[in-house]
Design a protein around this motif. Structure first.
Motif, short mmCIF file in Angstrom:
data_model
loop_
_atom_site.label_atom_id
_atom_site.label_comp_id
_atom_site.label_asym_id
_atom_site.label_seq_id
_atom_site.Cartn_x
_atom_site.Cartn_y
_atom_site.Cartn_z
N GLY A 12 0.81 -1.21 0.00
CA GLY A 12 0.00 0.00 0.00
C GLY A 12 0.85 1.26 0.00
N GLY A 17 1.14 3.98 -3.00
CA GLY A 17 0.93 5.41 -2.78
C GLY A 17 2.07 6.25 -3.31
N ARG A 63 -6.61 5.98 -6.39
CA ARG A 63 -5.89 5.80 -5.13
C ARG A 63 -6.64 4.94 -4.12
NH1 ARG A 63 -1.77 9.97 -3.98
NH2 ARG A 63 -1.21 10.92 -5.95
N LEU A 107 -5.95 1.41 -4.96
CA LEU A 107 -4.59 1.01 -4.57
C LEU A 107 -4.58 0.49 -3.14
CD1 LEU A 107 -2.44 3.96 -6.00
CD2 LEU A 107 -3.03 1.79 -7.12
N LEU A 108 -5.23 1.22 -2.26
CA LEU A 108 -5.28 0.78 -0.86
C LEU A 108 -6.03 -0.54 -0.73
CD1 LEU A 108 -5.47 2.73 2.32
CD2 LEU A 108 -7.16 0.96 1.99
N CYS A 134 -1.38 7.08 0.30
CA CYS A 134 -2.19 6.91 -0.92
C CYS A 134 -3.03 8.14 -1.22
CB CYS A 134 -3.09 5.68 -0.79
SG CYS A 134 -2.21 4.10 -0.92
#
Length: 181
Positions: A36, A40, A57, A60-61, A178
């Protein structure tokens, strides 16, 4: 835009409760958070790109949290990606993750196919996969730029600018990195 989760701590607890290989020193929670944080950082580098070329974003997390949650072992468990995609659907059904079908499809593809070693030109998927691949040094493999989808990932792999995460950040710190805190 509404956040893809209402309560990050509740979401993390739900994923951890469903995880199958939590105690792993290679693919466990520390690795998830490191992915993570790396995602970011890659997203920050993409900020100079046109909006259509920047990753989502929040996804992504979510990728970092879910991608190895359904591993059965630290070996070549190539089906853990598809199992992670099924976990995403379970979390959506429980309203712990709220994504429209388009965003959910992107995340599901990133999760399902991250074990295949392929490349992607979709910015979110590319960033997810590069974040995981840049951390492969933890198992004694040097990241190869040929397996990185993003320009920043290739640059970092080429120049040996790899993540050095000792004591990975908390999930709230990952969210801040992120840009979704």
């Amino acid at each position: 835009m509404t956040r893809a989760w209402q309560d990050l701590d509740r979401l993390v607890a739900a994923v951890e409760a469903r995880a199958t290989h939590m105690g792993s020193q290679i693919h466990g929670v520390d690795h998830w958070r490191a992915v993570g944080a790396t995602a970011g950082e890659l997203a920050q580098a993409a900020d100079r790109l046109p909006a259509a070329e920047r990753p989502d974003r929040e996804l992504l997390l979510l990728f970092a949290l879910l991608h190895d949650a359904k591993r059965e072992d630290d070996g070549r468990d190539i089906d853990h990606g598809p199992r992670a995609a099924l976990l995403l659907e379970e979390l959506r059904d429980a309203a712990l993750v709220v994504l429209d079908d388009g965003r959910a499809g992107i995340l599901a593809e990133a999760l399902r196919d991250h074990t295949r070693g392929t490349l992607s030109d979709e910015p979110t998927i590319a960033t997810c996969w590069d974040a995981d691949r840049l951390l492969i040094g933890r198992v004694g493999i040097v990241p190869d730029p040929r397996f990185c989808s993003t320009a920043e990932g290739r640059r970092r792999a080429t120049h040996g600018e790899l993540p050095d995460l000792v004591g990975p950040p908390t999930w709230h710190e990952v969210a801040a990195i992120c840009g979704v805190a």
